[in-house]
Write an enzyme that holds these catalytic residues in place. Structure first.
Site, PDB file in Angstrom:
ATOM      1  N   GLY A  55       0.461  -5.024   0.868  1.00 14.66           N
ATOM      2  CA  GLY A  55      -0.644  -5.154  -0.037  1.00 14.66           C
ATOM      3  C   GLY A  55      -0.504  -5.667  -1.358  1.00 14.66           C
ATOM      4  O   GLY A  55      -1.313  -6.484  -1.952  1.00 14.66           O
ATOM      5  N   GLU A  90      -0.710  -9.261  -0.611  1.00 11.57           N
ATOM      6  CA  GLU A  90      -2.093  -9.624  -0.725  1.00 11.57           C
ATOM      7  C   GLU A  90      -3.016  -9.724  -1.765  1.00 11.57           C
ATOM      8  O   GLU A  90      -3.753 -10.584  -2.071  1.00 11.57           O
ATOM      9  CB  GLU A  90      -2.891  -8.602   0.578  1.00 11.57           C
ATOM     10  CG  GLU A  90      -2.151  -9.091   1.662  1.00 11.57           C
ATOM     11  CD  GLU A  90      -2.748  -7.696   2.714  1.00 11.57           C
ATOM     12  OE1 GLU A  90      -2.340  -6.664   2.570  1.00 11.57           O
ATOM     13  OE2 GLU A  90      -3.260  -8.115   3.777  1.00 11.57           O
ATOM     14  N   ALA A 140       1.037  -1.185   0.053  1.00  9.23           N
ATOM     15  CA  ALA A 140       0.068   0.004  -0.109  1.00  9.23           C
ATOM     16  C   ALA A 140       0.965   1.193  -0.009  1.00  9.23           C
ATOM     17  O   ALA A 140       1.964   1.102   0.340  1.00  9.23           O
ATOM     18  CB  ALA A 140      -0.916  -0.050   1.247  1.00  9.23           C
ATOM     19  N   GLU A 158       4.465  -5.034   7.101  1.00  7.08           N
ATOM     20  CA  GLU A 158       3.348  -4.171   7.794  1.00  7.08           C
ATOM     21  C   GLU A 158       3.861  -3.814   9.231  1.00  7.08           C
ATOM     22  O   GLU A 158       3.861  -2.779   9.916  1.00  7.08           O
ATOM     23  CB  GLU A 158       2.143  -4.450   7.636  1.00  7.08           C
ATOM     24  CG  GLU A 158       1.374  -4.114   6.299  1.00  7.08           C
ATOM     25  CD  GLU A 158       1.466  -5.382   5.406  1.00  7.08           C
ATOM     26  OE1 GLU A 158       2.386  -6.479   5.639  1.00  7.08           O
ATOM     27  OE2 GLU A 158       0.907  -5.693   4.537  1.00  7.08           O
TER      28      GLU A 158
END
Ligand code: CO8
Length: 258
Positions: free
Chosen positions: A109, A112, A66, A132
């Site tokens: 992300g 993911e 992200a 993260e």
């Protein structure tokens, strides 16, 4: 079709190809990028000429997570009020198969996103990870759930609690990728797999994807019942008649998609 700020989108026959295209920040997944991605994959999902999709990045990164710069200043009220991860839900509802072609960093992300795809072809340079924890949060788009279901508790705990990068060959041993290939073969192999899938009867392909994904949602008995119902329902299609008749007549089937 429409043009995108953060994506390169093209169709190669029945295969829709989406390339994440924010190279200066290793394809960091800002919210607008995820919204564009959901639009692009959603459009291919609804296009009857498209049978399978490939999602890729570049040689350096599939995606490094992200967009940290975008998230850094936000508080609880903003992330919940704006539903920071809302657009991701649309990605998990794509019905046609998506093949991820991963080279370089596939983190946070980005990992993911790859795990939300249906097949993963990794180049030897691929590095997977959930870093993260190192920036004060945890995975938020499925990492703790999908990684644990695939790799098991002890591998997932190590990945999520240390943030260590997992090289392609180790990810393969964990069952996290379909196959590892030399980097220059990554996209070509993903396209080969996508073309093979695109040559299969489309309704059966969609039912097969739905049935496999159901294995992550239900106890075995309910999953078997779900599979059996989808199996029976395919006997209402012309492609089932054609596929079985073609086998008996020793010829190639001509799929109609109904
Ligand atoms: N966000 C924003 N910018 C990034 C990100 C990122 N995730 N990753 C890299 N960049 C930028 C860098 O800031 C740098 O920009 P600039 O040139 O302007 O300084 C540029 O990309 C190149 O990166 P580096 O110079 O750092 O390249 P290196 O080769 O030295 O290092 C690394 C590569 C190791 C991948 C390093 O960039 C890194 O650690 N990146 C961050 C990885 C990370 O922590 N990812 C997890 C983010 S959090 C997350 O994903 C939560 C998911 C929740 C669901 C999704 C929510 C929307």
């Amino acid at each position: 079709g429409r043009s995108y700020q953060y994506l390169l989108v093209e169709a190669d026959g029945p295969v829709g190809i989406v390339r994440l295209n924010r190279p200066k920040v290793l394809n960091a997944l800002c919210r607008a990028l995820i919204e564009e991605l959901a639009d692009a994959l959603g459009a291919f999902d609804r296009d009857p000429a498209i049978r399978c999709m490939v999602l890729t990045g570049n040689e350096r990164a599939f995606a490094a997570g992200a967009d940290i710069a975008e998230m850094a200043g936000k508080g609880l009220a903003e992330v919940t009020g704006d539903d920071l991860l809302g657009a991701w839900q649309r990605l998990w509802r794509i019905r046609k198969p998506v093949v991820a072609a991963v080279q370089g960093y596939c983190l946070g992300g980005g990992f993911e996103l790859a795990m939300g795809c249906d097949l993963i072809v990794a180049g030897e340079s691929a590095q997977f990870g959930q870093p993260e924890i190192k920036i004060g949060v945890i995975p938020g788009a499925g990492g703790t759930q999908r990684l644990t279901r695939v790799a098991g508790k002890y591998k997932a705990m190590e990945a999520v609690l240390t943030g260590r990068m997992i090289p392609a060959r180790e990810a393969e041993a964990w069952g996290l990728v379909t196959k590892v290939v030399p980097d220059e073969q990554c996209l070509p192999e993903a396209l080969r797999l996508a073309r093979t899938i695109a040559g299969m009867p489309p309704l059966a392909v969609q039912m097969a994807k739905a049935a496999v994904l159901q294995a992550y949602e239900t106890p075995l008995g309910a999953g078997l019942e779900f599979e059996r119902r989808l199996f029976y329902s395919l006997f209402a299609t012309e492609d089932q008649k054609e596929g079985m008749q073609a086998f008996l007549e020793k010829r190639s089937p001509q799929w109609k998609g109904r």
